[in-house]
Write a protein that holds these residues in place. Structure first.
Motif, PDB file in Angstrom:
ATOM      1  N   THR A 378      40.744   5.001  27.836  1.00  0.00           N
ATOM      2  CA  THR A 378      41.412   5.802  28.873  1.00  0.00           C
ATOM      3  C   THR A 378      42.931   5.839  28.689  1.00  0.00           C
ATOM      4  N   ASP A 379      43.381   5.584  27.486  1.00  0.00           N
ATOM      5  CA  ASP A 379      44.815   5.607  27.213  1.00  0.00           C
ATOM      6  C   ASP A 379      45.379   7.000  27.505  1.00  0.00           C
ATOM      7  N   GLY A 380      46.415   7.049  28.311  1.00  0.00           N
ATOM      8  CA  GLY A 380      47.065   8.311  28.658  1.00  0.00           C
ATOM      9  C   GLY A 380      46.481   9.016  29.869  1.00  0.00           C
ATOM     10  N   PHE A 381      45.402   8.479  30.428  1.00  0.00           N
ATOM     11  CA  PHE A 381      44.753   9.155  31.554  1.00  0.00           C
ATOM     12  C   PHE A 381      45.605   9.118  32.826  1.00  0.00           C
ATOM     13  N   VAL A 382      46.349   8.052  33.025  1.00  0.00           N
ATOM     14  CA  VAL A 382      47.174   7.957  34.231  1.00  0.00           C
ATOM     15  C   VAL A 382      48.215   9.067  34.260  1.00  0.00           C
ATOM     16  N   SER A 383      48.862   9.295  33.134  1.00  0.00           N
ATOM     17  CA  SER A 383      49.891  10.339  33.115  1.00  0.00           C
ATOM     18  C   SER A 383      49.280  11.717  33.296  1.00  0.00           C
ATOM     19  N   GLN A 384      48.025  11.902  32.882  1.00  0.00           N
ATOM     20  CA  GLN A 384      47.387  13.212  32.992  1.00  0.00           C
ATOM     21  C   GLN A 384      46.747  13.442  34.354  1.00  0.00           C
ATOM     22  N   PHE A 385      46.116  12.390  34.917  1.00  0.00           N
ATOM     23  CA  PHE A 385      45.325  12.577  36.132  1.00  0.00           C
ATOM     24  C   PHE A 385      45.838  11.803  37.345  1.00  0.00           C
ATOM     25  N   GLY A 386      46.774  10.903  37.136  1.00  0.00           N
ATOM     26  CA  GLY A 386      47.363  10.174  38.259  1.00  0.00           C
ATOM     27  C   GLY A 386      46.598   8.919  38.626  1.00  0.00           C
ATOM     28  N   LYS A 387      47.299   7.996  39.283  1.00  0.00           N
ATOM     29  CA  LYS A 387      46.700   6.699  39.604  1.00  0.00           C
ATOM     30  C   LYS A 387      45.701   6.767  40.748  1.00  0.00           C
ATOM     31  N   ALA A 388      45.734   7.841  41.513  1.00  0.00           N
ATOM     32  CA  ALA A 388      44.745   7.956  42.581  1.00  0.00           C
ATOM     33  C   ALA A 388      43.343   8.080  42.008  1.00  0.00           C
ATOM     34  N   ARG A 389      43.225   8.726  40.846  1.00  0.00           N
ATOM     35  CA  ARG A 389      41.904   8.974  40.246  1.00  0.00           C
ATOM     36  C   ARG A 389      41.619   8.088  39.039  1.00  0.00           C
ATOM     37  N   VAL A 390      42.614   7.394  38.536  1.00  0.00           N
ATOM     38  CA  VAL A 390      42.425   6.457  37.417  1.00  0.00           C
ATOM     39  C   VAL A 390      42.886   5.102  37.914  1.00  0.00           C
ATOM     40  N   ARG A 391      41.945   4.263  38.341  1.00  0.00           N
ATOM     41  CA  ARG A 391      42.298   3.111  39.168  1.00  0.00           C
ATOM     42  C   ARG A 391      42.012   1.791  38.475  1.00  0.00           C
ATOM     43  N   ASN A 392      43.085   1.028  38.266  1.00  0.00           N
ATOM     44  CA  ASN A 392      42.903  -0.375  37.900  1.00  0.00           C
ATOM     45  C   ASN A 392      42.239  -1.108  39.052  1.00  0.00           C
ATOM     46  N   THR A 393      41.311  -1.969  38.733  1.00  0.00           N
ATOM     47  CA  THR A 393      40.629  -2.722  39.782  1.00  0.00           C
ATOM     48  C   THR A 393      40.895  -4.208  39.622  1.00  0.00           C
ATOM     49  N   PRO A 394      40.829  -4.949  40.708  1.00  0.00           N
ATOM     50  CA  PRO A 394      40.749  -6.400  40.559  1.00  0.00           C
ATOM     51  C   PRO A 394      39.479  -6.766  39.778  1.00  0.00           C
ATOM     52  N   ILE A 395      39.363  -8.013  39.388  1.00  0.00           N
ATOM     53  CA  ILE A 395      38.158  -8.460  38.676  1.00  0.00           C
ATOM     54  C   ILE A 395      37.070  -8.689  39.715  1.00  0.00           C
ATOM     55  N   CYS A 396      36.304  -7.643  39.969  1.00  0.00           N
ATOM     56  CA  CYS A 396      35.305  -7.707  41.049  1.00  0.00           C
ATOM     57  C   CYS A 396      34.274  -6.604  40.842  1.00  0.00           C
ATOM     58  N   GLU A 397      33.369  -6.834  39.907  1.00  0.00           N
ATOM     59  CA  GLU A 397      32.412  -5.796  39.533  1.00  0.00           C
ATOM     60  C   GLU A 397      31.549  -5.333  40.702  1.00  0.00           C
ATOM     61  N   SER A 398      31.139  -6.247  41.552  1.00  0.00           N
ATOM     62  CA  SER A 398      30.272  -5.875  42.668  1.00  0.00           C
ATOM     63  C   SER A 398      30.974  -4.896  43.604  1.00  0.00           C
ATOM     64  N   ALA A 399      32.203  -5.209  43.977  1.00  0.00           N
ATOM     65  CA  ALA A 399      32.927  -4.347  44.911  1.00  0.00           C
ATOM     66  C   ALA A 399      33.192  -2.973  44.316  1.00  0.00           C
ATOM     67  N   ILE A 400      33.447  -2.916  43.014  1.00  0.00           N
ATOM     68  CA  ILE A 400      33.793  -1.626  42.419  1.00  0.00           C
ATOM     69  C   ILE A 400      32.564  -0.747  42.256  1.00  0.00           C
ATOM     70  N   VAL A 401      31.420  -1.325  41.885  1.00  0.00           N
ATOM     71  CA  VAL A 401      30.194  -0.516  41.863  1.00  0.00           C
ATOM     72  C   VAL A 401      29.876  -0.026  43.278  1.00  0.00           C
ATOM     73  N   GLY A 402      30.010  -0.922  44.261  1.00  0.00           N
ATOM     74  CA  GLY A 402      29.782  -0.521  45.650  1.00  0.00           C
ATOM     75  C   GLY A 402      30.747   0.558  46.098  1.00  0.00           C
ATOM     76  N   ALA A 403      32.006   0.432  45.686  1.00  0.00           N
ATOM     77  CA  ALA A 403      32.994   1.461  46.033  1.00  0.00           C
ATOM     78  C   ALA A 403      32.627   2.792  45.389  1.00  0.00           C
ATOM     79  N   GLY A 404      32.045   2.734  44.189  1.00  0.00           N
ATOM     80  CA  GLY A 404      31.576   3.959  43.551  1.00  0.00           C
ATOM     81  C   GLY A 404      30.522   4.651  44.389  1.00  0.00           C
ATOM     82  N   LEU A 405      29.593   3.870  44.951  1.00  0.00           N
ATOM     83  CA  LEU A 405      28.578   4.452  45.820  1.00  0.00           C
ATOM     84  C   LEU A 405      29.217   5.003  47.091  1.00  0.00           C
ATOM     85  N   GLY A 406      30.189   4.293  47.636  1.00  0.00           N
ATOM     86  CA  GLY A 406      30.894   4.803  48.812  1.00  0.00           C
ATOM     87  C   GLY A 406      31.599   6.121  48.534  1.00  0.00           C
ATOM     88  N   LEU A 407      32.224   6.234  47.364  1.00  0.00           N
ATOM     89  CA  LEU A 407      32.848   7.499  46.976  1.00  0.00           C
ATOM     90  C   LEU A 407      31.807   8.617  46.950  1.00  0.00           C
TER      91      LEU A 407
END
Length: 658
Positions: A378-407
């Motif tokens: 995903t190199d260069g994606f932040v500059s192209q699409f912005g941080k709202a849509r290209v999101r660094n996450t904490p180390i927390c796989e469960s929460a991020i998969v769950g957040a994906g379902l929430g999205l």
């Protein structure tokens, strides 16, 4: 108990009373039905109604609420007809889950309620994803999610609140501290004085409320919701209350000291508010009797009507079809020129095309933003699409998969990157019990792709090299794909993003920079469920996928005397049964080759299917050529011996000898 009516007029207070009383009377009816044997189970929220009712009324009708199984007041306050609720509890076809799940384990977009699963904690991450969608869309909304004091011990509690804090998500995390997790008292569940104090560690606000005071709950939640709509941020609420019945009725309450019942009976939320309204000359005995009489009649009618609703009719075809959201893929053929690209670059292209095509697509993962991901996909994606849509996450796989379902629930698409496929174990519950089952349970899509950098060959050892596709191919509700070439890698990823169902997308790390192929520019898709026949031969058939395809090609290219049919499955769930059957019939001898271990690997399913459906076409037993039934070692010498490639020549010789 002190009540402060503030600026509420008599009509508002009377409406609050009716909304509070109604779920109490429904519950009392349920307990009667339970004693009569007309229902089989009930999770009682008697004594806790003020929390559910007060907080729900504080939210706007188009804002999501994620309740637990003792929050009947959430559902009744959102005006869900009791007949519909009763049909759900009775497993009727007209219930929210068509008889497929129990009690409050359902969601409804119509009423913006997302029910729990039995694992208690995961719905908090869904609230994060729902709120994130609102935040990105610039909607001034709040999201309310319930949890119990027992679930605050789960990692999901920490992960969800931490993500909400880091991302400033407008979520109200409401803890119902009712004294017991089944039979375990709070002094055996946590060692802090108050659960609300945990807010300090997350850098967020924490507020403790009298959960039995309807006005306190309603006023404070209204204030907080209004505030975070304007200034997005999470808030942790601890509502003190007490569970007056058992965890569920069969468990009883013998473990609870009598003095606690005596103390909390005096704090009954319905009786206290009723007494207050009498002092305010809003209620009197005659009016109370009239209200209760009408409620009793309405409840009786709704309940009996639900009992008369139709039972589900078992239809295996319907059941199988409903595992997935309806979707007929229309393959998009490439129209642009081809460019020679690495396997890794093809994946990058696929992601980029998806982000350009779908402005509601969000990608999330560890280090994927400015750093570009562990493998720079995903190199260069932040500059192209912005941080709202290209999101660094904490180390927390469960929460991020769950957040994906929430999205997904709130109108977005999500791609979640596991930094290594091995790390998916930390998000396993969300994938297996939430993503996979959501559509079957209550008809809601789970529009999430989970990217899985997988496989051995780099000496990375037991925790960065596993082939774990078989964990998911046996889980109904998931789609699983595994491209072996750059062309398929790009087209399958775009197809996975298009598909509204959860797709587990395996990408082999060894191929990232070692494999080059022609890849069309622009947008195109590859059919999910369609295999590629790479070679046609007469002596034997090799069925494989992923890195196994390249092992097979290398072997066959160095042994031109062997006439073999080579099938690259490409998709593992669904998989191409027609292509497999045709290849088996062409040669009568079959080797199933995969990088995963032998026992219960995906090859076992293929071998069983071939034995069942193609037995008369076989001239030899189906042989599996797989890796050893051990963990994956780091040393190159040990890893080479572990991998299936080490046994391919021997397996070919064995099958040709029949």
């Amino acid at each position: 108990m002190q009540f402060d009516r503030k600026d509420k007029d008599d009509a508002q207070l009377l409406a609050l009373y009716k909304t509070l009383l109604y779920p109490r009377m429904v519950e009392e009816k349920m307990l009667i039905l339970l004693r009569q044997g007309r229902i089989g189970k009930w999770f009682s929220g008697i004594g806790q109604e003020a929390i559910a009712v007060g907080s729900t009324l504080a939210m706007q009708s188009d804002e999501y609420i994620l309740p637990m199984h003792r929050n009947l007041g959430v559902f009744t306050s959102r005006n869900i007809p009791l007949k519909k609720l009763m049909a759900q509890w009775q497993g009727k076809i007209s219930g929210f889950t068509k008889g497929r799940d129990r009690s409050f384990h359902f969601g409804t977009q119509e009423y913006k309620i997302i029910g729990m699963i039995s694992h208690l904690g995961p719905q908090m991450a869904l609230a994060d994803g729902i709120a994130l969608a609102d935040l990105i869309a610039n909607k001034q909304h709040a999201t309310l999610v319930f949890t119990g004091e027992g679930a605050t011990s789960e990692g999901d509690f920490h992960e969800a609140i931490n993500v909400a804090s880091v991302w400033n998500l407008p979520v109200i995390f409401l803890i119902e501290n009712n004294g017991y997790g089944l039979s375990t008292p709070i002094n055996e569940q946590f060692n802090c004085k108050h659960l609300v104090d945990r807010a300090i560690g997350y850098g967020i606000e924490g507020i403790q409320l009298d959960g039995n005071n309807i006005l306190e709950v309603y006023d404070k939640l209204s204030e907080i919701a209004a505030s975070i709509r304007q200034n997005p941020r999470p808030v942790l609420i601890e509502c003190l209350t007490f569970r007056m019945r058992g965890h569920e009725e069969a468990s009883g309450t013998k473990y609870v000291p009598q003095h606690l019942f005596d103390e909390w009976t005096k704090k009954d939320p319905v009786k206290n508010f009723e007494d207050y309204l009498i002092t305010q000359n809003i209620l009197n005995d005659e009016l109370i009797a009239s209200i209760k009489s009408k409620f009793k009649t309405d409840i009786e009618q709704e309940v009996e009507a639900a009992f008369n609703e139709q039972e589900p009719i078992a239809n295996p075809t319907t059941e199988l079809d409903d595992m997935y959201a309806p979707y007929n893929q229309k393959v998009v053929a490439p129209t642009s020129a081809q460019t020679e690209k690495r396997y890794l670059d093809a994946i990058t292209d696929g992601l980029r095309e998806g982000m350009q095509r779908y402005d509601n697509l969000v990608i999330m993962g560890q280090d994927i933003a400015e750093y570009g991901g562990a493998f720079k996909i995903t190199d260069g994606f932040v500059s192209q699409f912005g941080k709202a849509r290209v999101r660094n996450t904490p180390i927390c796989e469960s929460a991020i998969v769950g957040a994906g379902l929430g999205l997904s629930i709130n109108g977005y698409k999500a791609v979640v990157e596991m930094q290594f496929a091995d790390f998916v174990t930390c998000g396993f519950n969300q994938i297996i019990n939430n993503l996979a089952k959501t559509h079957y349970r209550w008809g809601e899509k789970a529009d999430v792709v989970v990217r899985m950098p997988t496989g051995a060959g780099t000496g990375a050892g037991p925790f960065h090299s596993q082939s774990n596709e078989a964990w998911f191919t046996k889980t109904p509700g998931l789609k699983v794909v595994y491209p072996a070439f750059p062309y398929d890698a790009k087209g399958l990823l775009i197809a996975a993003i298009e598909d509204p169902n959860p797709v587990i997308y395996f990408e082999h790390k060894y191929l990232y920079r070692s494999l080059i192929g022609n890849v069309p520019d622009g947008y195109y898709t590859v059919e999910i469920g369609k295999a590629n026949v790479l070679k046609q031969g007469e002596q034997l058939t090799i069925i494989t996928y992923g890195l196994g395809v390249h092992w097979a090609l290398e072997y066959l290219n160095t042994h031109p005397e062997i006439s073999a049919t080579l099938v690259d499955l490409v998709s593992l769930q669904p998989w191409d049964k027609e292509a497999v059957a045709t290849a088996v019939k062409a040669t009568g001898r079959v080797i199933i080759l995969h990088e995963d271990t032998l026992s219960n690997g995906f090859g076992a399913e293929l071998a069983a299917w071939i034995g069942e459906h193609c037995f008369t076409n076989l001239d030899a037993p189906v042989l599996r050529c797989t890796s050893l039934d051990t963990a994956i070692p780091m040393s190159k010498v040990l890893e080479d011996s572990f991998l299936a490639k080490h046994r391919l020549a021997q397996t070919v010789e064995k099958i040709l000898a029949y």
